[in-house]
Design an enzyme around this catalytic site. Structure first.
Site, PDB file in Angstrom:
ATOM      1  CB  ALA A 223      10.862   0.729  47.800  1.00 52.73           C
TER       2      ALA A 223
ATOM      3  CG  ASP B 206      17.988  -2.205  38.785  1.00 53.40           C
ATOM      4  OD1 ASP B 206      18.129  -1.945  37.581  1.00 53.40           O
ATOM      5  OD2 ASP B 206      18.694  -3.035  39.389  1.00 53.40           O
TER       6      ASP B 206
ATOM      7  CB  CYS C  72      16.034  -7.465  53.542  1.00 49.75           C
ATOM      8  SG  CYS C  72      15.803  -5.671  53.422  1.00 49.75           S
TER       9      CYS C  72
ATOM     10  CB  CYS D 201      23.152  -3.835  52.524  1.00 48.48           C
ATOM     11  SG  CYS D 201      21.933  -4.326  53.773  1.00 48.48           S
TER      12      CYS D 201
END
Length: 366
Positions: free
Chosen positions: A6, A12, A101, A197
């Site tokens: 992902a 990161d 999420c 977000c």
């Protein structure tokens, strides 16, 4: 293994994918398009999941020489995360959208699709460690305490953790950035995203007002019952909030007032002194056990009620799907809707035992 990485477009996840490649796995990168407005752009550390982020993720995949795809999960993200966020605030609770999420999108929708396509694991850039003991996965704190994200992963199930990889768990953030630069990844110095977000401007109260509207109510002194003012809706407040209360009259002792309780039915926001924020016990539901080992007897542990901070020793007792925590030290600013995570007590204190959604608290006697 066949690994689905992902890739958010940040440093990161890019380095996590790079390490999976270096370990010899067959890696495919995927960026999750979660924004209902895909044309939006990122501004510094505000926002994520934008067009800019997807381009950064694709460039990182090109450097690593791995296939790359964009999966549109915006509709499910809106239903599972954004709509839930609004509903929780409307009900006077304080949700954590990042945890929802992880639970509903990154380790449910994404992982389910990955397994269906024949992948063995999903790799992410979270700072947490995974180990296996007696065949069961164990989720532990990151080696970098400042970046540790085990708290936001604690609601994952044993089966989800069996198909997860967290390559950054033993690293510090500076080391990850240095490695990204050495690998030629353009995101090496890209700022981390810090805001919710889907609220890139950081105005949570304004976002909720646009979704819920105004539901006027009263600000009430919890100790005296005196009405101190009016407000536009309980969704504009959180337990422990000090600023932006809209109270013109100072407290008799001149000390700050804090939000103590939210009553969405009556529209009442109760305020009082910092001491009245202290809670002695916590009750939770929707209990999860990441290692698949539920507590069967009263157990000493350390609890954490926020992503960073809010720790206290506690005695945990489970009855069915209900968790009761008797705190050894009072905690402040604990709100229904938050997640409480249980860790093993010292000496190591890094193993996640379980997690639950806070449904109620009991105040410490004054």
């Amino acid at each position: 293994m066949r690994v689905l990485a992902a890739m958010s477009g940040g440093v990161d996840s890019a380095v996590a994918a790079a390490r999976a490649v270096a370990e010899g796995h067959d890696v495919t990168g995927v960026h999750l398009a979660l924004s209902a407005k895909p044309g939006t752009l990122r501004t510094g550390s505000r926002g994520c999941c934008t067009i800019e982020d997807s381009h950064d993720a694709r460039r990182a995949a090109d450097v690593l020489g791995i296939p790359f795809y964009v999966w549109d999960l915006a509709e499910r993200f809106t239903e599972e995360v954004v709509d839930d966020f609004v509903a929780e605030y409307s009900a006077g609770r304080t949700p954590n959208p990042c945890m929802r999420c992880n639970e509903k999108i990154k380790f449910a929708a994404l992982l389910d699709k990955a397994i269906a396509l024949g992948f063995d694991a999903v790799c992410t850039g979270h700072y947490a460690r995974l180990s296996t003991v007696d065949g069961a996965p164990e989720l532990r704190r990151s080696a970098d305490g400042d970046k540790d994200q085990s708290y936001v992963l604690a609601t994952l199930t044993e089966e989800q953790l069996r198909h997860s990889m967290f390559p950054l768990g033993g690293s510090t953030k500076p080391a990850v950035r240095e490695e990204a630069a050495e690998r030629g990844l353009s995101v090496a110095e890209k700022p981390d995203s810090h805001d919710i977000c889907f609220i890139p401007d950081g105005d949570t109260r304004g976002f909720l007002r646009s979704k819920i509207g105004e539901r006027p109510g009263q600000l009430v002194d919890d100790a005296t019952g005196a009405v101190l003012g009016e407000h536009a809706g309980v969704h504009g407040f959180t337990i422990g909030q000090r600023h932006g209360l809209g109270i013109d009259t100072p407290a008799p002792d001149g000390r700050p007032r804090y939000v103590l309780a939210l009553e969405p039915v009556s529209g009442t926001v109760r305020v009082g002194s910092a001491e009245r924020l202290e809670v002695a016990s916590i009750t939770g539901s929707r209990v999860t056990w990441p290692s698949g080992r539920p507590l069967t007897e009263p157990t000493e542990c350390v609890v954490q009620v926020r992503a960073h901070g809010g720790l206290a020793p506690a005695l945990a007792e489970v009855s069915g799907d209900s968790l009761t925590l008797s705190l050894g030290e009072p905690l402040r600013g604990v709100a229904p809707g938050q997640t409480v995570v249980l860790y093993e007590p010292s000496p190591s204190g890094d193993l996640v035992l379980g997690a639950a959604t806070i449904t109620a608290t009991a105040a410490r006697p004054l």
